[in-house]
Design a protein around this motif. Structure first.
Motif, PDB file in Angstrom:
ATOM      1  N   ASP A  81       0.821  -1.213   0.000  1.00  0.00           N
ATOM      2  CA  ASP A  81       0.000   0.000   0.000  1.00  0.00           C
ATOM      3  C   ASP A  81       0.853   1.261   0.000  1.00  0.00           C
ATOM      4  OD1 ASP A  81      -2.294  -1.477  -0.066  1.00  0.00           O
ATOM      5  OD2 ASP A  81      -3.175  -0.624   1.764  1.00  0.00           O
ATOM      6  N   ILE A 113      -6.352   0.964  -2.770  1.00  0.00           N
ATOM      7  CA  ILE A 113      -5.885   1.367  -1.434  1.00  0.00           C
ATOM      8  C   ILE A 113      -7.078   1.833  -0.603  1.00  0.00           C
ATOM      9  CG2 ILE A 113      -4.409   2.933  -0.111  1.00  0.00           C
ATOM     10  CD1 ILE A 113      -2.569   3.138  -2.394  1.00  0.00           C
ATOM     11  N   ARG A 139       0.055  -6.025   1.703  1.00  0.00           N
ATOM     12  CA  ARG A 139      -0.394  -4.641   1.641  1.00  0.00           C
ATOM     13  C   ARG A 139       0.006  -3.887   2.914  1.00  0.00           C
ATOM     14  NH1 ARG A 139      -5.723  -4.473   2.090  1.00  0.00           N
ATOM     15  NH2 ARG A 139      -5.540  -2.223   1.848  1.00  0.00           N
TER      16      ARG A 139
END
Length: 437
Positions: free
Chosen positions: A59, A104, A416
């Motif tokens: 991310d 995201i 992530r």
């Protein structure tokens, strides 16, 4: 300056087998939850910011790419792994199409940098983890308080910058971390004084305020209000910020150590940030020592069936919601009747509980956000999937105590938030092997 591109690699699944108690020392990566707002604040400043400790989690790396699409230059100094320099390009840009922002969950942090760069932001609805819709209504009220115009449609939203206001006064109806940080970043982008009532005071919020102080902003925070004033004069000099260690990664590793009856030390984090988690672990018989730069998990005392109550809270010193999944996995090893609640992320239990059930966990769902379980329970290894970041970390912990082998897939979700959580568990002695495709 010679630059190095950011790199990320990883397999999609690992096999976890039970083994000896975890032990040793490991260092937490930089925090995703802290890095994303710091990057947004850095871009909103319109000056160079040298940011160290930036994690390699997916991310954060995606956010860096999106900032480049928003008109910012992002440099990766070769001699400083984990460092980036965020700089404005100086020339106006056209409003970019940011389809990748839908991947995201915290893509809303891009609004202030976009308003600073081109006067408007066009973004898709937040995506990422499948744990329920990301509530945006309060964020839109923040922008409206600054005089911005918000337009919505099925695909996303548009924010048009209003005329800059010298002073913005706003009180939040609840202590939203996201809304508090976007209000701070919006004030930075517009150069406005901000008086924000009922703010969120998590380390991620106060960390942004501390960083802004080094850039000349006057920032004060209490339980009642955050006040933020721009510097008397603007300079072009580069400021240096540091992403703090990941308290969630550290807490997850602490729960894994405790679940195996081990002892260990996690360095690189501010121990007091884990005070709420440490209190719960100590309550159930796992002594914790907090230090300014580490947390130490000691071998468990004799446990007496004390109930674990993991209630996520936005209140100051409350339990961060991201600690609840690893605590649930730990509770499966503890005697007692344990209660869990996460009203902040209403879809999280819908991801986590079915996967723990596949391992043989018996968890009673009292509501979509409340559940309880009776421990200890015997789990059996099987195939499970990380459907979001925190479900993935909890499954790794549960697998450490399951009979036989457990294959955890979907590691793209785990990465992530954590560049290599399985690798850190291996450092502590966990039997985890990659499943090659």
């Amino acid at each position: 300056m010679e630059l190095a591109p950011a790199r990320m690699t990883g397999v999609d699944a690992v096999t976890v087998r039970p083994g000896r108690p975890l032990a040793g020392t490991v260092r937490a990566d930089g925090s995703k939850n802290a890095a994303l707002p710091l990057l947004a604040a850095a871009a909103s400043l319109r000056r160079g910011v040298h940011l160290s400790g930036v994690p390699a989690s997916a991310d954060v790396q995606r956010m860096l790419g999106l900032l480049e699409q928003c008109g910012y230059r992002v440099a990766h100094p070769v001699a400083e792994p984990g460092a980036v320099i965020v700089m404005p390009k100086g020339s106006p840009i056209e409003v970019p199409e940011l389809a990748d922002a839908a991947r995201i969950r915290a893509s809303y942090y891009l609004v202030a940098p976009l308003l600073a760069a081109c006067g408007q932001a066009v973004l898709p609805w937040p995506g990422g983890c499948r744990i329920g819709d990301r509530g945006m209504d309060l964020h839109f009220k923040v922008y409206e308080a600054f005089g911005d115009t918000v337009l919505l449609d099925d695909t996303g939203y548009r924010v048009l910058a209003g005329q800059a206001r010298d002073r913005v006064v706003l009180t939040l109806p609840f202590r939203s971390r996201g809304a508090s940080i976007v209000a701070v970043c919006r004030a930075v982008a517009s150069g406005s004084r901000l008086e924000l009532g009922n703010p969120n005071l998590s380390p991620e919020t106060t960390g942004v305020l501390a960083a802004l102080r080094t850039a000349g902003w006057q920032a004060h925070a209490s339980e009642d209000q955050i006040t933020l004033d721009p510097p008397p004069c603007v300079t072009a000099s580069t400021v240096a910020w540091t992403v703090p260690g990941d308290k969630i990664e550290a807490g997850t590793l602490a729960c894994a150590i405790a679940a195996t009856g081990g002892e260990g030390r996690i360095e690189g984090i501010n121990g007091p940030d884990l005070k709420a988690l440490a209190g719960l672990l100590d309550w159930v018989g796992v002594p914790i020592t907090l230090a300014p730069d580490a947390i130490t998990v000691h071998q468990a005392r004799t446990v007496g069936g004390r109930p674990l109550r993991a209630i996520a809270s936005l209140a100051p010193d409350g339990l961060d919601a991201d600690f609840e999944p690893p605590l649930m996995a730990l509770a499966l090893t503890l005697p007692g009747i344990h209660l869990f609640c996460d009203d902040i992320n209403p879809g999280r239990h819908g991801n986590l509980i079915p996967q723990l059930t596949r391992l043989g966990g018996v968890i009673e769902e009292l509501s979509p956000t409340h559940c309880r379980l009776v421990g200890p329970q015997r789990l059996s290894g099987t195939g499970v999937q990380a459907t979001d970041i925190r479900t993935g970390s909890a499954l790794l912990i549960a697998a450490l105590n399951a009979r036989g082998a457990t294959t955890v897939s979907g590691l793209d979700q785990l990465r992530r938030g954590h560049a290599d959580l399985p690798g850190k568990l291996r450092t502590l002695g966990a039997d985890i092997t990659e499943v090659l495709q």
